[in-house]
Write a protein that holds these residues in place. Sequence first.
Motif, PDB file in Angstrom:
ATOM      1  N   ILE A   9       0.860  -1.190   0.000  1.00  0.00           N
ATOM      2  CA  ILE A   9       0.000   0.000   0.000  1.00  0.00           C
ATOM      3  C   ILE A   9       0.894   1.236   0.000  1.00  0.00           C
ATOM      4  CG2 ILE A   9      -1.812   1.251   1.230  1.00  0.00           C
ATOM      5  CD1 ILE A   9      -2.721  -1.516   0.317  1.00  0.00           C
ATOM      6  N   LEU A  10       0.723   2.089  -0.999  1.00  0.00           N
ATOM      7  CA  LEU A  10       1.502   3.317  -1.094  1.00  0.00           C
ATOM      8  C   LEU A  10       0.762   4.461  -0.421  1.00  0.00           C
ATOM      9  CD1 LEU A  10       2.508   3.032  -4.856  1.00  0.00           C
ATOM     10  CD2 LEU A  10       3.820   2.291  -2.860  1.00  0.00           C
ATOM     11  N   ASP A  11       1.523   5.378   0.154  1.00  0.00           N
ATOM     12  CA  ASP A  11       0.901   6.566   0.736  1.00  0.00           C
ATOM     13  C   ASP A  11       0.513   7.521  -0.378  1.00  0.00           C
ATOM     14  OD1 ASP A  11       0.928   5.957   3.423  1.00  0.00           O
ATOM     15  OD2 ASP A  11       2.952   6.725   3.715  1.00  0.00           O
ATOM     16  N   ASP A  12      -0.640   8.143  -0.247  1.00  0.00           N
ATOM     17  CA  ASP A  12      -1.140   9.087  -1.230  1.00  0.00           C
ATOM     18  C   ASP A  12      -2.011  10.084  -0.473  1.00  0.00           C
ATOM     19  OD1 ASP A  12      -1.638  10.310  -3.633  1.00  0.00           O
ATOM     20  OD2 ASP A  12      -2.855   8.710  -4.457  1.00  0.00           O
ATOM     21  N   ALA A  38       1.200 -10.258   6.928  1.00  0.00           N
ATOM     22  CA  ALA A  38       2.109 -11.407   6.960  1.00  0.00           C
ATOM     23  C   ALA A  38       2.776 -11.621   5.603  1.00  0.00           C
ATOM     24  CB  ALA A  38       1.346 -12.663   7.381  1.00  0.00           C
ATOM     25  N   GLU A  39       2.012 -11.482   4.531  1.00  0.00           N
ATOM     26  CA  GLU A  39       2.551 -11.735   3.191  1.00  0.00           C
ATOM     27  C   GLU A  39       3.519 -10.650   2.741  1.00  0.00           C
ATOM     28  OE1 GLU A  39       0.676 -12.011  -1.145  1.00  0.00           O
ATOM     29  OE2 GLU A  39       0.116 -13.682   0.164  1.00  0.00           O
ATOM     30  N   THR A  40       3.257  -9.398   3.117  1.00  0.00           N
ATOM     31  CA  THR A  40       4.116  -8.298   2.675  1.00  0.00           C
ATOM     32  C   THR A  40       5.228  -7.993   3.660  1.00  0.00           C
ATOM     33  OG1 THR A  40       2.608  -6.654   3.622  1.00  0.00           O
ATOM     34  CG2 THR A  40       2.312  -7.214   1.283  1.00  0.00           C
ATOM     35  N   GLY A  41       5.247  -8.689   4.799  1.00  0.00           N
ATOM     36  CA  GLY A  41       6.315  -8.493   5.771  1.00  0.00           C
ATOM     37  C   GLY A  41       6.106  -7.311   6.696  1.00  0.00           C
ATOM     38  N   LEU A  42       4.903  -6.754   6.725  1.00  0.00           N
ATOM     39  CA  LEU A  42       4.619  -5.659   7.649  1.00  0.00           C
ATOM     40  C   LEU A  42       4.499  -6.220   9.047  1.00  0.00           C
ATOM     41  CD1 LEU A  42       1.830  -3.775   5.660  1.00  0.00           C
ATOM     42  CD2 LEU A  42       4.231  -3.146   5.856  1.00  0.00           C
ATOM     43  N   GLY A  43       4.918  -5.463  10.036  1.00  0.00           N
ATOM     44  CA  GLY A  43       4.792  -5.926  11.406  1.00  0.00           C
ATOM     45  C   GLY A  43       3.353  -5.912  11.868  1.00  0.00           C
ATOM     46  N   GLU A  44       2.703  -4.800  11.693  1.00  0.00           N
ATOM     47  CA  GLU A  44       1.324  -4.630  12.143  1.00  0.00           C
ATOM     48  C   GLU A  44       0.385  -4.601  10.948  1.00  0.00           C
ATOM     49  OE1 GLU A  44      -0.083  -4.180  15.307  1.00  0.00           O
ATOM     50  OE2 GLU A  44       1.859  -4.971  15.915  1.00  0.00           O
ATOM     51  N   PRO A  45      -0.786  -5.230  11.070  1.00  0.00           N
ATOM     52  CA  PRO A  45      -1.773  -5.127   9.992  1.00  0.00           C
ATOM     53  C   PRO A  45      -2.249  -3.688   9.814  1.00  0.00           C
ATOM     54  CG  PRO A  45      -2.345  -6.890  11.517  1.00  0.00           C
ATOM     55  CD  PRO A  45      -1.219  -6.113  12.140  1.00  0.00           C
ATOM     56  N   LEU A  46      -2.500  -3.323   8.571  1.00  0.00           N
ATOM     57  CA  LEU A  46      -3.046  -1.999   8.292  1.00  0.00           C
ATOM     58  C   LEU A  46      -4.513  -1.958   8.686  1.00  0.00           C
ATOM     59  CD1 LEU A  46      -1.554  -1.365   4.753  1.00  0.00           C
ATOM     60  CD2 LEU A  46      -0.862  -0.271   6.880  1.00  0.00           C
ATOM     61  N   PRO A  47      -5.016  -0.802   9.094  1.00  0.00           N
ATOM     62  CA  PRO A  47      -6.446  -0.703   9.360  1.00  0.00           C
ATOM     63  C   PRO A  47      -7.221  -0.830   8.040  1.00  0.00           C
ATOM     64  CG  PRO A  47      -5.393   1.440   9.611  1.00  0.00           C
ATOM     65  CD  PRO A  47      -4.311   0.443   9.361  1.00  0.00           C
ATOM     66  N   PRO A  48      -8.455  -1.319   8.111  1.00  0.00           N
ATOM     67  CA  PRO A  48      -9.238  -1.526   6.879  1.00  0.00           C
ATOM     68  C   PRO A  48      -9.336  -0.290   5.999  1.00  0.00           C
ATOM     69  CG  PRO A  48     -10.358  -2.529   8.717  1.00  0.00           C
ATOM     70  CD  PRO A  48      -9.192  -1.774   9.291  1.00  0.00           C
ATOM     71  N   GLU A  49      -9.407   0.887   6.593  1.00  0.00           N
ATOM     72  CA  GLU A  49      -9.540   2.107   5.778  1.00  0.00           C
ATOM     73  C   GLU A  49      -8.327   2.353   4.895  1.00  0.00           C
ATOM     74  OE1 GLU A  49      -8.626   3.460  10.042  1.00  0.00           O
ATOM     75  OE2 GLU A  49      -9.927   1.995   9.097  1.00  0.00           O
ATOM     76  N   LEU A  51      -6.763  -0.289   3.425  1.00  0.00           N
ATOM     77  CA  LEU A  51      -6.847  -1.333   2.404  1.00  0.00           C
ATOM     78  C   LEU A  51      -7.882  -1.017   1.331  1.00  0.00           C
ATOM     79  CD1 LEU A  51      -6.878  -4.557   4.616  1.00  0.00           C
ATOM     80  CD2 LEU A  51      -4.970  -3.673   3.272  1.00  0.00           C
ATOM     81  N   ILE A  52      -8.999  -0.459   1.757  1.00  0.00           N
ATOM     82  CA  ILE A  52     -10.148  -0.280   0.863  1.00  0.00           C
ATOM     83  C   ILE A  52      -9.813   0.499  -0.411  1.00  0.00           C
ATOM     84  CG2 ILE A  52     -12.459   0.735   0.675  1.00  0.00           C
ATOM     85  CD1 ILE A  52     -12.842  -0.098   3.657  1.00  0.00           C
ATOM     86  N   PRO A  53      -9.097   1.633  -0.341  1.00  0.00           N
ATOM     87  CA  PRO A  53      -8.807   2.359  -1.593  1.00  0.00           C
ATOM     88  C   PRO A  53      -8.040   1.520  -2.618  1.00  0.00           C
ATOM     89  CG  PRO A  53      -8.365   3.760   0.293  1.00  0.00           C
ATOM     90  CD  PRO A  53      -8.627   2.385   0.830  1.00  0.00           C
ATOM     91  N   SER A  54      -7.042   0.768  -2.164  1.00  0.00           N
ATOM     92  CA  SER A  54      -6.279  -0.070  -3.096  1.00  0.00           C
ATOM     93  C   SER A  54      -7.132  -1.193  -3.653  1.00  0.00           C
ATOM     94  CB  SER A  54      -5.049  -0.648  -2.387  1.00  0.00           C
ATOM     95  OG  SER A  54      -4.183   0.388  -2.018  1.00  0.00           O
ATOM     96  N   MET A  55      -8.017  -1.736  -2.832  1.00  0.00           N
ATOM     97  CA  MET A  55      -8.907  -2.796  -3.299  1.00  0.00           C
ATOM     98  C   MET A  55      -9.871  -2.271  -4.367  1.00  0.00           C
ATOM     99  SD  MET A  55      -9.833  -4.666   0.246  1.00  0.00           S
ATOM    100  CE  MET A  55      -9.081  -6.239   0.596  1.00  0.00           C
TER     101      MET A  55
END
Length: 71
Positions: A9-12, A38-49, A51-55
């Motif tokens: 997920i890129l910052d925008d 887990a798949e991208t190697g991030l320590g903490e999961p991103l909040p749903p808000e 994820l939604i724009p990229s989805m």
Amino acid sequence: MARLKLGPILDDKPVKLTIELPATVHRDLLDYSRVHAAETGLGEPLPPERLIPSMVERFMGSDRGFTRTRK
């Protein structure tokens, strides 16, 4: 492990929207976020808000009817 369609997920600069989701969709987003972290190697999961724009962007980009009509 299965490969997810959503990559890093890129910052925008965001535009704020308020939406309501069914509880089941929210739970699925939380689960998706944990798997994505887990798949991208991030320590903490991103909040749903986050994820939604990229989805939504990926969904619209893969919708041939939308792409064809938009041109």
